[in-house]
Design a protein around this motif. Structure first.
Motif, PDB file in Angstrom:
ATOM      1  N   ALA A   1     -24.986  -7.727  39.422  1.00 61.65           N
ATOM      2  CA  ALA A   1     -24.078  -8.876  39.537  1.00 61.65           C
ATOM      3  C   ALA A   1     -22.672  -8.417  39.921  1.00 61.65           C
ATOM      4  O   ALA A   1     -22.021  -9.032  40.772  1.00 61.65           O
ATOM      5  CB  ALA A   1     -24.057  -9.667  38.224  1.00 61.65           C
ATOM      6  N   LEU A   2     -22.194  -7.313  39.316  1.00 64.75           N
ATOM      7  CA  LEU A   2     -20.866  -6.811  39.675  1.00 64.75           C
ATOM      8  C   LEU A   2     -20.859  -6.270  41.101  1.00 64.75           C
ATOM      9  O   LEU A   2     -19.906  -6.501  41.853  1.00 64.75           O
ATOM     10  CB  LEU A   2     -20.383  -5.752  38.682  1.00 64.75           C
ATOM     11  N   ASN A   3     -21.909  -5.566  41.496  1.00 69.47           N
ATOM     12  CA  ASN A   3     -21.990  -5.081  42.880  1.00 69.47           C
ATOM     13  C   ASN A   3     -21.936  -6.239  43.867  1.00 69.47           C
ATOM     14  O   ASN A   3     -21.313  -6.129  44.925  1.00 69.47           O
ATOM     15  CB  ASN A   3     -23.269  -4.268  43.098  1.00 69.47           C
ATOM     16  N   LYS A   4     -22.575  -7.350  43.538  1.00 74.34           N
ATOM     17  CA  LYS A   4     -22.542  -8.542  44.390  1.00 74.34           C
ATOM     18  C   LYS A   4     -21.103  -9.025  44.587  1.00 74.34           C
ATOM     19  O   LYS A   4     -20.697  -9.348  45.707  1.00 74.34           O
ATOM     20  CB  LYS A   4     -23.394  -9.638  43.741  1.00 74.34           C
ATOM     21  N   ILE A   5     -20.324  -9.041  43.500  1.00 77.69           N
ATOM     22  CA  ILE A   5     -18.915  -9.453  43.579  1.00 77.69           C
ATOM     23  C   ILE A   5     -18.131  -8.486  44.463  1.00 77.69           C
ATOM     24  O   ILE A   5     -17.383  -8.900  45.353  1.00 77.69           O
ATOM     25  CB  ILE A   5     -18.274  -9.519  42.175  1.00 77.69           C
ATOM     26  N   LEU A   6     -18.307  -7.202  44.212  1.00 80.86           N
ATOM     27  CA  LEU A   6     -17.557  -6.183  44.945  1.00 80.86           C
ATOM     28  C   LEU A   6     -17.877  -6.221  46.436  1.00 80.86           C
ATOM     29  O   LEU A   6     -16.977  -6.150  47.274  1.00 80.86           O
ATOM     30  CB  LEU A   6     -17.849  -4.800  44.358  1.00 80.86           C
ATOM     31  N   GLU A   7     -19.150  -6.341  46.770  1.00 75.55           N
ATOM     32  CA  GLU A   7     -19.563  -6.365  48.175  1.00 75.55           C
ATOM     33  C   GLU A   7     -19.075  -7.628  48.878  1.00 75.55           C
ATOM     34  O   GLU A   7     -18.737  -7.592  50.062  1.00 75.55           O
ATOM     35  CB  GLU A   7     -21.080  -6.244  48.275  1.00 75.55           C
ATOM     36  N   SER A   8     -19.027  -8.733  48.160  1.00 73.17           N
ATOM     37  CA  SER A   8     -18.641 -10.016  48.776  1.00 73.17           C
ATOM     38  C   SER A   8     -17.140 -10.207  48.907  1.00 73.17           C
ATOM     39  O   SER A   8     -16.693 -11.018  49.714  1.00 73.17           O
ATOM     40  CB  SER A   8     -19.204 -11.178  47.947  1.00 73.17           C
TER      41      SER A   8
ATOM     42  N   ILE B   1     -27.275   8.744  25.520  1.00 70.09           N
ATOM     43  CA  ILE B   1     -27.186   8.922  26.966  1.00 70.09           C
ATOM     44  C   ILE B   1     -26.262   7.843  27.516  1.00 70.09           C
ATOM     45  O   ILE B   1     -26.556   6.658  27.435  1.00 70.09           O
ATOM     46  CB  ILE B   1     -28.586   8.811  27.621  1.00 70.09           C
ATOM     47  N   GLU B   2     -25.115   8.262  28.063  1.00 72.47           N
ATOM     48  CA  GLU B   2     -24.104   7.282  28.496  1.00 72.47           C
ATOM     49  C   GLU B   2     -24.628   6.275  29.506  1.00 72.47           C
ATOM     50  O   GLU B   2     -24.306   5.096  29.441  1.00 72.47           O
ATOM     51  CB  GLU B   2     -22.892   8.004  29.078  1.00 72.47           C
ATOM     52  N   SER B   3     -25.440   6.726  30.421  1.00 71.64           N
ATOM     53  CA  SER B   3     -25.923   5.811  31.462  1.00 71.64           C
ATOM     54  C   SER B   3     -26.852   4.744  30.898  1.00 71.64           C
ATOM     55  O   SER B   3     -27.089   3.726  31.547  1.00 71.64           O
ATOM     56  CB  SER B   3     -26.616   6.585  32.585  1.00 71.64           C
ATOM     57  N   SER B   4     -27.347   4.937  29.689  1.00 74.61           N
ATOM     58  CA  SER B   4     -28.233   3.936  29.083  1.00 74.61           C
ATOM     59  C   SER B   4     -27.452   2.740  28.543  1.00 74.61           C
ATOM     60  O   SER B   4     -28.049   1.779  28.082  1.00 74.61           O
ATOM     61  CB  SER B   4     -29.063   4.563  27.953  1.00 74.61           C
ATOM     62  N   HIS B   5     -26.133   2.788  28.613  1.00 75.32           N
ATOM     63  CA  HIS B   5     -25.301   1.694  28.107  1.00 75.32           C
ATOM     64  C   HIS B   5     -25.016   0.638  29.174  1.00 75.32           C
ATOM     65  O   HIS B   5     -24.154  -0.215  28.980  1.00 75.32           O
ATOM     66  CB  HIS B   5     -23.986   2.241  27.544  1.00 75.32           C
ATOM     67  N   PHE B   6     -25.737   0.672  30.289  1.00 76.01           N
ATOM     68  CA  PHE B   6     -25.510  -0.264  31.383  1.00 76.01           C
ATOM     69  C   PHE B   6     -26.818  -0.964  31.742  1.00 76.01           C
ATOM     70  O   PHE B   6     -27.835  -0.311  31.966  1.00 76.01           O
ATOM     71  CB  PHE B   6     -24.951   0.470  32.609  1.00 76.01           C
ATOM     72  N   ASP B   7     -26.759  -2.276  31.828  1.00 71.46           N
ATOM     73  CA  ASP B   7     -27.915  -3.096  32.200  1.00 71.46           C
ATOM     74  C   ASP B   7     -27.904  -3.268  33.720  1.00 71.46           C
ATOM     75  O   ASP B   7     -26.902  -3.710  34.294  1.00 71.46           O
ATOM     76  CB  ASP B   7     -27.808  -4.448  31.487  1.00 71.46           C
ATOM     77  N   ASN B   8     -29.010  -2.933  34.366  1.00 72.08           N
ATOM     78  CA  ASN B   8     -29.086  -3.037  35.828  1.00 72.08           C
ATOM     79  C   ASN B   8     -28.801  -4.444  36.326  1.00 72.08           C
ATOM     80  O   ASN B   8     -28.220  -4.608  37.408  1.00 72.08           O
ATOM     81  CB  ASN B   8     -30.461  -2.577  36.328  1.00 72.08           C
ATOM     82  N   ASN B   9     -29.199  -5.473  35.579  1.00 69.50           N
ATOM     83  CA  ASN B   9     -28.915  -6.852  36.000  1.00 69.50           C
ATOM     84  C   ASN B   9     -27.413  -7.098  36.062  1.00 69.50           C
ATOM     85  O   ASN B   9     -26.917  -7.745  36.992  1.00 69.50           O
ATOM     86  CB  ASN B   9     -29.567  -7.858  35.052  1.00 69.50           C
ATOM     87  N   ASN B  10     -26.683  -6.590  35.070  1.00 69.62           N
ATOM     88  CA  ASN B  10     -25.229  -6.748  35.036  1.00 69.62           C
ATOM     89  C   ASN B  10     -24.557  -5.930  36.134  1.00 69.62           C
ATOM     90  O   ASN B  10     -23.605  -6.392  36.771  1.00 69.62           O
ATOM     91  CB  ASN B  10     -24.669  -6.361  33.670  1.00 69.62           C
ATOM     92  N   ILE B  11     -25.064  -4.723  36.370  1.00 65.77           N
ATOM     93  CA  ILE B  11     -24.552  -3.862  37.442  1.00 65.77           C
ATOM     94  C   ILE B  11     -24.746  -4.555  38.795  1.00 65.77           C
ATOM     95  O   ILE B  11     -23.836  -4.590  39.625  1.00 65.77           O
ATOM     96  CB  ILE B  11     -25.254  -2.486  37.439  1.00 65.77           C
TER      97      ILE B  11
END
Length: 169
Positions: free
Chosen positions: A40-47, A28-38
């Motif tokens: 952290a990246l969202n924090k960068i993008l939003e800021s 399952i492709e979506s299982s290759h992403f850790d929510n903690n890492n996601i």
């Protein structure tokens, strides 16, 4: 414009995360992403309002639309504006360093970016960059992936530094 050259494996997933996943979930492709890492990246993008250029090997397996759809599915609020080109040496067909691919993308696109290229970061777990990219490079520990501490350092750099015109190719 601020750009993030993004690797995926080791940045948006990590060794510790995979230890908790069952082998059945690996298809399952979506299982290759850790929510903690996601997060952290969202924090960068939003800021910072940064846009993403995929420098990961995933760019050779999926289209821009497929990666955008997958990112949306896992809750990543990212605008992906392109991929780096996969470069090889003519004589050996050996892959060129990722830093060279990033430099080529900057050279080919910085003049056409809305507002120009203000700053960029390279987020990767492997150090395959050029010396001139050192200050833009954030090496991520692949045991844990992108952390909040990494995100804070990246946000500070993206906000505080503007590339002088003479540094652009």
């Amino acid at each position: 414009m601020r750009i993030i050259f993004l690797d995926i494996d080791g940045v948006l997933n990590n060794v510790e995360y995979y230890k908790t996943k069952s082998l059945d979930s690996h298809h399952i492709e979506s299982s290759h992403f850790d929510n903690n890492n996601i997060n952290a990246l969202n924090k960068i993008l939003e800021s910072t309002g940064a846009k993403i250029v995929i420098s990961s090997a995933w760019r050779m397996l999926k289209t821009l639309e497929e990666i955008s759809t997958l990112f949306n599915k896992v809750g990543l609020n990212a605008e992906i504006i392109g991929f780096t080109e996969s470069l090889h040496y003519k004589d050996t067909y050996e892959l060129a360093p990722r830093g060279l691919e990033i430099l080529k993308w900057i050279k080919d696109h910085h003049r056409t970016l809305k507002e120009g290229l203000k700053n960029y970061v390279i987020i990767d777990d492997e150090n395959d960059i050029l010396d001139i990219q050192d200050k833009h490079f954030f090496q991520i520990n692949d045991l844990v992936g992108l952390t909040d501490e990494d995100a804070d350092a990246i946000i500070t750099f993206l906000r505080s530094y503007t590339i002088p015109k003479q540094e652009l190719p």
